[in-house]
Design an enzyme around this catalytic site. Structure first.
Site, PDB file in Angstrom:
ATOM      1  N   CYS A   1       0.865  -1.179   0.000  1.00 43.28           N
ATOM      2  CA  CYS A   1       0.000   0.000   0.000  1.00 43.28           C
ATOM      3  C   CYS A   1       0.900   1.227   0.000  1.00 43.28           C
ATOM      4  O   CYS A   1       1.739   1.379   0.904  1.00 43.28           O
ATOM      5  CB  CYS A   1      -0.918   0.016   1.213  1.00 43.28           C
ATOM      6  SG  CYS A   1      -1.817   1.576   1.416  1.00 43.28           S
TER       7      CYS A   1
ATOM      8  N   CYS B   1       0.971   3.326   3.333  1.00 44.22           N
ATOM      9  CA  CYS B   1       1.471   2.761   4.586  1.00 44.22           C
ATOM     10  C   CYS B   1       2.937   3.138   4.784  1.00 44.22           C
ATOM     11  O   CYS B   1       3.714   3.153   3.812  1.00 44.22           O
ATOM     12  CB  CYS B   1       1.352   1.240   4.577  1.00 44.22           C
ATOM     13  SG  CYS B   1      -0.338   0.634   4.792  1.00 44.22           S
TER      14      CYS B   1
ATOM     15  N   HIS C   1      -3.399   0.825   8.142  1.00 48.27           N
ATOM     16  CA  HIS C   1      -4.069   0.443   6.903  1.00 48.27           C
ATOM     17  C   HIS C   1      -5.491  -0.050   7.141  1.00 48.27           C
ATOM     18  O   HIS C   1      -6.359   0.086   6.264  1.00 48.27           O
ATOM     19  CB  HIS C   1      -3.257  -0.656   6.199  1.00 48.27           C
ATOM     20  CG  HIS C   1      -3.779  -1.059   4.861  1.00 48.27           C
ATOM     21  ND1 HIS C   1      -3.592  -0.297   3.728  1.00 48.27           N
ATOM     22  CD2 HIS C   1      -4.498  -2.149   4.469  1.00 48.27           C
ATOM     23  CE1 HIS C   1      -4.161  -0.894   2.695  1.00 48.27           C
ATOM     24  NE2 HIS C   1      -4.709  -2.019   3.118  1.00 48.27           N
TER      25      HIS C   1
ATOM     26  N   ASN D   1     -14.842   8.831  -0.389  1.00 44.83           N
ATOM     27  CA  ASN D   1     -15.532   7.670  -0.940  1.00 44.83           C
ATOM     28  C   ASN D   1     -15.118   6.458  -0.118  1.00 44.83           C
ATOM     29  O   ASN D   1     -13.933   6.225   0.086  1.00 44.83           O
ATOM     30  CB  ASN D   1     -15.140   7.443  -2.401  1.00 44.83           C
ATOM     31  CG  ASN D   1     -15.539   8.604  -3.289  1.00 44.83           C
ATOM     32  OD1 ASN D   1     -16.649   9.122  -3.167  1.00 44.83           O
ATOM     33  ND2 ASN D   1     -14.652   9.023  -4.172  1.00 44.83           N
TER      34      ASN D   1
ATOM     35  N   HIS E   1      -6.978   1.759   2.187  1.00 49.60           N
ATOM     36  CA  HIS E   1      -6.367   2.532   3.265  1.00 49.60           C
ATOM     37  C   HIS E   1      -7.262   3.734   3.593  1.00 49.60           C
ATOM     38  O   HIS E   1      -7.741   4.412   2.683  1.00 49.60           O
ATOM     39  CB  HIS E   1      -4.975   3.022   2.829  1.00 49.60           C
ATOM     40  CG  HIS E   1      -4.156   3.551   3.957  1.00 49.60           C
ATOM     41  ND1 HIS E   1      -3.062   2.865   4.465  1.00 49.60           N
ATOM     42  CD2 HIS E   1      -4.245   4.684   4.697  1.00 49.60           C
ATOM     43  CE1 HIS E   1      -2.521   3.572   5.448  1.00 49.60           C
ATOM     44  NE2 HIS E   1      -3.239   4.681   5.606  1.00 49.60           N
TER      45      HIS E   1
ATOM     46  N   HIS F   1      -8.796   7.061   3.863  1.00 49.69           N
ATOM     47  CA  HIS F   1      -8.420   8.337   3.276  1.00 49.69           C
ATOM     48  C   HIS F   1      -9.637   9.033   2.689  1.00 49.69           C
ATOM     49  O   HIS F   1     -10.668   8.425   2.431  1.00 49.69           O
ATOM     50  CB  HIS F   1      -7.376   8.148   2.164  1.00 49.69           C
ATOM     51  CG  HIS F   1      -7.921   7.529   0.917  1.00 49.69           C
ATOM     52  ND1 HIS F   1      -8.203   6.182   0.810  1.00 49.69           N
ATOM     53  CD2 HIS F   1      -8.251   8.075  -0.286  1.00 49.69           C
ATOM     54  CE1 HIS F   1      -8.669   5.915  -0.394  1.00 49.69           C
ATOM     55  NE2 HIS F   1      -8.718   7.047  -1.083  1.00 49.69           N
TER      56      HIS F   1
ATOM     57  N   GLN G   1     -10.433  12.847   0.087  1.00 52.41           N
ATOM     58  CA  GLN G   1      -9.825  13.641  -0.972  1.00 52.41           C
ATOM     59  C   GLN G   1     -10.284  15.087  -0.895  1.00 52.41           C
ATOM     60  O   GLN G   1     -11.278  15.405  -0.233  1.00 52.41           O
ATOM     61  CB  GLN G   1     -10.185  13.060  -2.346  1.00 52.41           C
ATOM     62  CG  GLN G   1      -9.696  11.635  -2.557  1.00 52.41           C
ATOM     63  CD  GLN G   1      -9.998  11.121  -3.963  1.00 52.41           C
ATOM     64  OE1 GLN G   1      -9.492  11.646  -4.953  1.00 52.41           O
ATOM     65  NE2 GLN G   1     -10.826  10.095  -4.041  1.00 52.41           N
TER      66      GLN G   1
END
Length: 330
Positions: A31, A34, A89, A129, A140, A142, A144
């Site tokens: 990933c 990570c 993660h 999303n 992972h 997150h 945006q």
């Protein structure tokens, strides 16, 4: 190819970004977000990361085609950033500590202020999303941020309706929505000192939650430290409730709605809120946007929110019972 193409039927712009089709599905053993990947610092708590597959760029290339007739094309100016919630993660947002989520809110605020400084940015949208059901390829945790050089049509419409309501009544529309939901009561899921969460009267998703500031605020940068902590708590509690509803990580699209860049007059009539668009209508059934919704924007909710609100309130109570041992520490 990265460019903006004008849709004369809607007065809107379509982002064309062919490199996004090459976004990878991550292998199980790697990933980039990570620590140890070489792409991020070895130690971080929350982090801003420039998107590797941006639809908008600070230095975009020339468009690949020329405009003709009613068609126009422009450079895809803007910025696309990834906000990493945690180095873990497998962490989910409600599993993070309240102090950690406050750091996320502070990073959102910092990036919102910074991106609004660019005179070409018309709107800065923070969003997340979550889940394969909405097309997520990177598990992972997150979100945006997109900084648009063209005002998105939905935001333009929302701002116009809020402005018209203010002109006609002298009131902020979201402030009046809050009062109406408080008076009715049955659609409210949760509230704390500074925020209220409810399934609004009109939402087109069975569990289309709104989290709205109680005070008239228009952006993250107007919140006090206490309000930021209340916002962090609202997110933790409500996403935790959604995850409890069907005993699984709840897929959703989450969008922070804030005032437009460089438009101070919107402070009078616009109001900070977070909208969730969760595609599940039952544990294993998707609420699809089909022909009527997409072709006519004629939204259709398959369930009355007075009923789904009760289900989500019960899930929140179960979430409280499940997490009561850890709550005092926060």
């Amino acid at each position: 190819m990265t460019e903006l193409r004008y849709n004369p039927l809607l007065g809107d712009w379509t982002m064309v970004a062919d490199k996004r089709q090459f976004r990878p599905n991550m292998p199980q053993d790697f990933c980039p977000f990570c620590p140890g990947s070489g792409k991020v610092p070895e130690h971080y708590e929350v982090l801003k990361y420039d998107n590797d597959f941006p639809a908008l760029m600070p230095e975009p290339p020339e468009p690949s085609v020329a405009g003709m007739g009613p068609y126009r094309v422009e450079k895809a100016y803007g910025k696309c950033e990834v906000i990493l919630y945690s180095p873990d993660h497998r962490a989910t947002l409600p599993e993070l500590s309240l102090d950690h989520i406050v750091k996320l809110v502070n990073l959102w605020t910092k990036r919102y202020v910074e991106l609004n400084r660019d005179p070409l940015h018309q709107y800065v949208m923070i969003f997340e999303n979550r889940g394969e059901e909405v097309g997520v390829t990177m598990p992972h945790p997150h979100g945006q941020i997109y900084a648009y050089s063209k005002m998105p049509l939905k935001i333009k419409t929302e701002l116009a309706n809020c402005r018209e309501y203010y002109s006609e009544t002298g009131h902020c529309l979201l402030c009046d929505m809050n009062r109406t939901e408080e008076e009715f009561g049955k659609r409210i899921i949760y509230e704390n000192e500074h925020f209220v969460a409810y399934l609004p009267f009109f939402t087109d998703y069975p569990f289309g939650l709104f989290i709205v500031s109680k005070a008239h605020r228009t952006g993250l940068d107007e919140f006090t430290e206490a309000e930021k902590r209340s916002l962090a708590l609202s997110l933790k509690e409500m996403i935790g409730a959604m995850d409890t509803l069907f005993d699984r990580p709840f897929p959703y699209m989450m969008v922070l709605h804030q005032r437009a860049a460089h438009e101070d007059e919107t402070r009078d009539y616009y109001h900070f809120h977070i909208e969730f668009y969760p595609p599940l209508r039952e544990e294993s059934k998707i609420k699809y946007y089909a022909s009527s919704e997409m072709g006519a924007w004629a939204a259709c909710n398959t369930q009355a929110v007075e009923q789904t609100a009760e289900a989500l309130r019960q899930a929140y109570q179960k979430y409280l019972e499940k997490t009561w041992l850890t709550r005092d520490a926060e």
